[in-house]
Design a protein around this motif. Structure first.
Motif, mmCIF file in Angstrom:
data_model
loop_
_atom_site.group_PDB
_atom_site.id
_atom_site.type_symbol
_atom_site.label_atom_id
_atom_site.label_comp_id
_atom_site.label_asym_id
_atom_site.label_seq_id
_atom_site.Cartn_x
_atom_site.Cartn_y
_atom_site.Cartn_z
ATOM 1 N N ASP A 238 0.812 -1.223 0.000
ATOM 2 C CA ASP A 238 0.000 0.000 0.000
ATOM 3 C C ASP A 238 0.846 1.276 0.000
ATOM 4 O O ASP A 238 0.826 2.059 0.956
ATOM 5 C CB ASP A 238 -0.973 -0.040 1.196
ATOM 6 N N HIS B 81 0.523 3.619 -2.562
ATOM 7 C CA HIS B 81 -0.401 4.680 -2.995
ATOM 8 C C HIS B 81 0.303 5.868 -3.652
ATOM 9 O O HIS B 81 0.008 7.034 -3.318
ATOM 10 C CB HIS B 81 -1.254 5.154 -1.808
ATOM 11 N N ASP C 78 -1.857 -1.951 -4.195
ATOM 12 C CA ASP C 78 -2.040 -0.508 -4.115
ATOM 13 C C ASP C 78 -0.677 0.174 -4.250
ATOM 14 O O ASP C 78 -0.306 1.029 -3.445
ATOM 15 C CB ASP C 78 -2.773 -0.071 -2.838
ATOM 16 N N HIS D 109 -3.900 -4.181 1.952
ATOM 17 C CA HIS D 109 -5.229 -3.551 1.903
ATOM 18 C C HIS D 109 -5.667 -2.906 3.214
ATOM 19 O O HIS D 109 -6.377 -1.911 3.188
ATOM 20 C CB HIS D 109 -6.264 -4.601 1.476
ATOM 21 N N HIS E 221 -3.844 -1.597 5.724
ATOM 22 C CA HIS E 221 -2.966 -0.545 6.267
ATOM 23 C C HIS E 221 -2.679 -0.782 7.759
ATOM 24 O O HIS E 221 -2.750 0.135 8.578
ATOM 25 C CB HIS E 221 -3.574 0.847 6.042
HETATM 26 FE FE LIG Z 1 -4.406 0.684 0.254
#
Ligand SMILES: [Fe+2]
Length: 277
Positions: free
Chosen positions: A9, A11, A51, A199, A201
């Protein structure tokens, strides 16, 4: 034996100044790469459980690639709900003929790895298609070498109302057909060394039905996951992190580490410079 770093993640946005979770993901990812490259022990690869990008544009993947290219170890990717599988394959995997979904298999140090593309039809939840479950079932036999599975979406409930709830009134977060997933992998339970996901976090380690399920913290920002929390709350004050996973003949060992945010790391290094001058 195999040793890998589980990250998740990141991002990355379409602009180097992009912010999410109260922080700049490109700076945090750069700091993580610096931290990983300075680790004083060898490891086999890095596993990113999705992500990678925040909004799946080509420019986001190019920015991510410009940082991740500096890693001194191979990296494997699982697409997340924010990712575009085709964009990831084209930019990060240099694939000339990207597929709509990618499920991957490789073996390192005598351990088999299965990476599943769990992006579901109803965002941001996950789902595996029947053909993916059949592909998975072909690997999940009772006999064989140690086996590791990775996917973006949690395939178990986590005792967190905002994550676990599957009603029409809530946002789906888990793998919707997680029962079928667990049934499919169960024949391989005795050689299954862990199911790794992202997913959420937040780092979770759960043992359910005799199987280890483990998630990595986010590279950019954590979310609170209290047992009675009914909606996600940002934990902006918490540090980013990663997990070190070692799989030897007897054990799976997961160690969670945090690292200082890029801005504080810079201040700390300036202070160190001042104190030594
Ligand atoms: Fe995420």
């Amino acid at each position: 034996m195999v040793r890998f770093l589980h990250i998740s993640d990141s991002h990355i946005g379409p602009d180097p100044a992009f912010q999410t979770c109260g922080h700049n993901p490109l700076r945090e990812l750069s700091e993580l790469v610096r931290v990983i490259n300075a680790l004083p022990f060898p490891f086999d690869f890095v596993l990113h459980t999705g992500d990678v990008a925040d909004e799946s544009s080509e420019v986001s993947y190019k920015l991510a690639a410009s940082v991740l290219a500096n890693l001194k170890a191979p990296i494997h990717y699982v697409p997340g709900n924010h990712d575009c599988s085709v964009g990831m394959q084209r930019t990060l995997l240099a694939s000339k003929e990207p597929l709509g979904r990618i499920d991957q298999f490789f073996a390192v140090g005598g351990v088999q790895f299965l990476l599943l593309d769990s992006r579901g039809a109803i965002q941001p939840g996950g789902e595996l298609t029947q053909s993916q479950l059949e592909w998975l079932a072909a690997f999940c036999t009772a006999d064989g070498p140690p086996l590791v599975i990775a996917l973006h979406h949690p395939p178990i409930t986590l005792d967190v109302p905002w994550l676990d709830s599957d009603t029409a009134m809530t946002v789906p977060m888990l793998l919707s057909n997680r029962g079928a997933f667990v049934d499919t992998i169960m024949p391989a339970r005795s050689r299954l060394r862990g199911v790794f996901f992202g997913h959420v976090h937040r780092a979770f380690q759960v043992v359910e039905s005799g199987i280890l399920f483990s998630s990595a913290p986010s590279i950019v920002g954590q979310l609170k996951t209290w047992p009675e929390l009914t909606e996600p709350v940002l934990a902006a004050e918490e540090a980013p992190g990663y997990c070190l996973v070692t799989i030897d003949e007897q054990r799976t060992i997961v160690q969670q580490y945090s690292f200082a945010r890029a801005a504080s790391a810079r201040v700390a290094s300036e202070l160190q410079t001042c104190s030594t001058q």
